[in-house]
Every structure is written in structure tokens, then in C-alpha cells.
Design a protein around this motif. Structure first.
Motif, short mmCIF file in Angstrom:
data_model
loop_
_atom_site.label_atom_id
_atom_site.label_comp_id
_atom_site.label_asym_id
_atom_site.label_seq_id
_atom_site.Cartn_x
_atom_site.Cartn_y
_atom_site.Cartn_z
N GLU A 1 43.63 59.51 51.30
CA GLU A 1 44.65 59.60 52.35
C GLU A 1 45.88 58.77 51.97
OE1 GLU A 1 45.32 58.52 57.08
OE2 GLU A 1 43.35 58.27 56.16
N THR A 2 45.66 57.56 51.45
CA THR A 2 46.78 56.71 51.05
C THR A 2 47.53 57.32 49.88
OG1 THR A 2 45.51 54.80 51.79
CG2 THR A 2 47.45 54.37 50.45
N GLU A 3 46.79 57.86 48.91
CA GLU A 3 47.44 58.52 47.78
C GLU A 3 48.30 59.68 48.26
OE1 GLU A 3 44.79 59.53 44.56
OE2 GLU A 3 43.49 57.86 45.09
N LYS A 4 47.77 60.45 49.21
CA LYS A 4 48.53 61.58 49.75
C LYS A 4 49.79 61.10 50.45
CE LYS A 4 48.14 65.48 52.96
NZ LYS A 4 47.28 66.16 53.95
N GLN A 5 49.69 59.98 51.19
CA GLN A 5 50.87 59.43 51.87
C GLN A 5 51.93 59.01 50.85
OE1 GLN A 5 48.37 56.63 54.21
NE2 GLN A 5 49.70 57.18 55.92
N PHE A 6 51.50 58.36 49.78
CA PHE A 6 52.44 57.97 48.74
C PHE A 6 53.14 59.20 48.16
CE2 PHE A 6 51.06 53.61 48.54
CZ PHE A 6 52.09 52.96 47.88
N ASN A 7 52.37 60.22 47.86
CA ASN A 7 52.96 61.42 47.26
C ASN A 7 53.91 62.13 48.22
OD1 ASN A 7 51.60 61.03 44.85
ND2 ASN A 7 49.83 62.26 45.49
N GLU A 8 53.61 62.05 49.50
CA GLU A 8 54.47 62.72 50.49
C GLU A 8 55.84 62.06 50.62
OE1 GLU A 8 52.12 62.79 54.00
OE2 GLU A 8 51.09 64.66 53.50
N ILE A 9 55.90 60.73 50.41
CA ILE A 9 57.19 60.07 50.57
C ILE A 9 58.04 60.16 49.30
CG2 ILE A 9 56.26 58.44 52.24
CD1 ILE A 9 56.34 56.28 50.13
N ALA A 10 57.42 60.61 48.22
CA ALA A 10 58.18 60.74 46.97
C ALA A 10 59.06 61.99 47.02
CB ALA A 10 57.23 60.83 45.78
N LYS B 1 53.22 51.76 40.44
CA LYS B 1 52.34 50.60 40.34
C LYS B 1 51.53 50.35 41.61
CE LYS B 1 54.52 47.65 36.87
NZ LYS B 1 55.06 46.29 36.62
N LEU B 2 52.14 50.60 42.75
CA LEU B 2 51.49 50.29 44.03
C LEU B 2 50.57 51.40 44.52
CD1 LEU B 2 54.45 48.64 45.97
CD2 LEU B 2 52.49 47.48 44.92
N LYS B 3 50.79 52.59 44.07
CA LYS B 3 50.09 53.76 44.62
C LYS B 3 48.57 53.57 44.65
CE LYS B 3 49.43 58.69 43.64
NZ LYS B 3 49.84 59.83 42.78
N TYR B 4 47.97 53.31 43.52
CA TYR B 4 46.51 53.21 43.47
C TYR B 4 46.01 51.84 43.93
CZ TYR B 4 46.69 57.68 41.08
OH TYR B 4 46.92 59.00 40.78
N ASN B 5 46.85 50.81 43.85
CA ASN B 5 46.45 49.52 44.39
C ASN B 5 46.29 49.58 45.91
OD1 ASN B 5 46.15 47.11 42.50
ND2 ASN B 5 47.96 48.11 41.64
N PHE B 6 47.22 50.25 46.58
CA PHE B 6 47.11 50.36 48.03
C PHE B 6 45.94 51.26 48.43
CE2 PHE B 6 51.00 48.10 48.35
CZ PHE B 6 51.10 47.68 49.65
#
Length: 294
Positions: A4-13, A47-52
Motif C-alpha cells: 500500500e505504501t509503495e503504491k502511494q509513493f508511485n501515485e504521487i510520482a 531512497k525513501l520508498k522502500y524504507n517507508f
């Protein structure tokens, strides 16, 4: 990983634009990572995508990280933490800063909820020592620790996504700025042996070469520190004049910590006839650290 977090990151890109400029006989194509997102921009996004995702997956309530007063990583982490519902804490190098007005970077981070712990430079040098890290984990058990600059295995995994298949097909020489070594390590790992990766260091010294060697066994890369202007966050009149001239001619914003030094170095090497006819340059963002003197 927390999908879900990865998807959120990709959506804001946003779609990442390219901008090609011609300098003498070299076509310099700049991949504008600074335009991914207004706050989580540049290499910090990757850098933050997978850490979050990991922090969310492990059930942490906050993120804790390290940086100096001009750290792009501190600013991006603060914004991302608020966006994804985390608390954030920055361990900031320089205890004297506690009594000073915040600069633009720290002000931005604080406005997005980051709390600060200012420590001495001597203490800060212990940031990678086991005892220091264990004490932080004891003091802040609900906080997921992200290293200085965001550089760890998960960051490098994210940075492997910076280059697209077409980038790898179209360019053999790829240039980026280097701070802690995470971004260039990810780029190197995504490249093939025929690619040449050049990292323009924001700091003086050959220690970054050793840092990158911890993350990759490939040999098709080089760290160049000839354009660091004496060290991290240090500037010269030559650098400021270059940035002003570059921006006026090409309408591409730079900052004095990383991208200004990167492009100044590239232009100088072109002047020396040491570059191929076309190169790909990664604009790593960090524009919130841009100085008012530019």
C-alpha cells in the motif's frame, strides 16, 4: 514490503521529464528527478520508498534519521512522514544550531512536524556505531531508523529504479551527484558493464569510493571530487557564478550543495574534451536547500 505504501509513493510520482541542452559538441540530457514531487523529490523519492514500506510493515509509529542543517534528506523525510502518518525525529549535526534561527531546510522540516535533537559534531560521528544506535533504539522504540542520507540496502533497491530501460539503452555515460553514496550505488547496480557511471562528489576525500564499494562489486564507475569547492556545503564565487549563468541560459534550477557542483564539473570536463558526444545527467533535486545567494 508494504505494498500500500509503495503504491502511494508511485501515485504521487509525476511523469519524469527530460531536458537536453547542448554545450559545445556534447548533448547533455538531464533527467529531472526534481520534478517528481514538490517535496519528496529527486533521489530522495527513490531512497525513501522502500524504507517507508518497511516501517509501515513492521508497525513503527515514527521514523528517525540523521542529517546536517542543509540536508535534503531531512526535509524529504519530514514531508513523507507527515504524508504517510508517521512521527519524525531528526538527529541534527551541530548542537550550536539549537540556539540559532532555523535555516530554510530545517524550517521546512519543522513545519511538517519533524522534531529535532541537536548533537555535537563529535557525537554525530558516532552515528554508525552499534552502541549509539542501540541507545537510540532504546530511547525511541517506536521509531524506524533510517541512516544519514537515507542510504541503506532498501534505498539502493529504490535507486535501482532511477534509470529506465530506455535510459540504459540510449546512454552509455551517466552522471550524478554523490553525497552518501546510495544513489550512485543503485544506479551502478542497474547498469551493464558497458555503461560508465561518473559520480561528482559534494565532499572532499576518497572515502566515498570505499563507501560505494560496500554496496557494489561492479567496476564501471568513478567518484570525482575535483568540484566539491572544498567540502560539503562549501561554495566559491566560481560556483555561484556558474549556477547563475547556467540557470539564465537553460532555465533549469540548481542548488549549491549537489547539482551546481555536478553541472560545473561536467561543463569543465567538456571544456577539456574529456566527454563523449552525449551523456545522461541525473538531477537529484534538493532545491529546498538552495541558498539565497544564488
Amino acid at each position: 514490503m508494504h505494498l500500500e505504501t509503495e503504491k502511494q509513493f508511485n501515485e504521487i510520482a509525476q511523469s519524469i521529464p527530460y531536458q537536453t541542452i547542448q554545450y559545445k559538441d556534447v548533448a547533455i540530457t538531464i533527467k529531472r528527478l526534481d520534478q517528481i514531487h514538490p517535496a519528496i523529490s529527486g533521489n530522495k523519492f527513490f531512497k525513501l520508498k522502500y524504507n517507508f514500506s518497511q516501517a509501515k510493515n513492521l508497525g513503527y509509529k515514527g521514523v528517525l534519521t540523521f542529517g546536517g542543517a542543509f540536508s535534503n534528506h531531512i526535509a524529504a523525510t519530514a514531508f513523507a512522514a507527515q504524508l504517510f502518518g508517521f512521527k519524525s525525529l531528526g538527529i541534527i549535526r551541530g548542537e550550536e544550531l539549537q540556539s540559532h534561527p532555523y535555516n530554510a531546510t530545517l524550517t521546512f522540516a519543522h513545519e511538517y512536524g519533524m522534531q529535532f535533537s541537536f548533537i555535537s559534531r563529535e557525537q554525530y560521528r558516532q552515528k554508525n556505531q552499534v552502541d549509539f544506535i542501540e541507545q537510540l533504539k532504546t530511547n525511541y522504540p517506536d521509531y524506524y531508523l533510517i541512516p544519514e542520507g537515507g542510504t541503506n540496502d532498501l534505498a539502493i533497491l529504490g535507486c535501482q529504479e532511477i534509470l529506465s530501460p530506455s535510459d540504459l539503452q540510449d546512454y552509455q555515460t551517466i552522471c550524478c551527484a554523490v553525497g552518501t553514496g546510495g544513489t550512485i550505488s543503485g544506479i551502478i547496480e542497474s547498469c551493464q558493464p558497458h555503461h560508465q557511471v561518473l559520480g561528482f562528489s559534494a565532499l572532499k576525500g576518497d572515502f566515498l569510493t570505499r563507501e560505494v564499494q560496500q554496496f557494489t562489486s561492479k567496476k564501471n564507475w568513478k567518484i570525482i571530487d575535483d568540484y566539491c569547492c572544498g567540502g560539503y556545503a562549501k561554495v566559491t564565487a566560481e560556483l555561484i557564478n556558474f549556477i547563475r549563468s547556467f540557470e539564465q541560459k537553460y532555465q533549469i534550477p540548481l542548488e549549491q550543495i549537489y547539482t551546481g557542483k555536478l553541472l560545473m564539473g561536467i561543463f569543465d570536463l567538456v571544456d577539456q574534451g574529456k566527454f563523449p558526444s552525449k551523456v545522461l545527467v541525473i538531477h537529484s533535486g534538493g532545491l529546498q536547500g538552495r541558498s539565497s545567494i544564488i
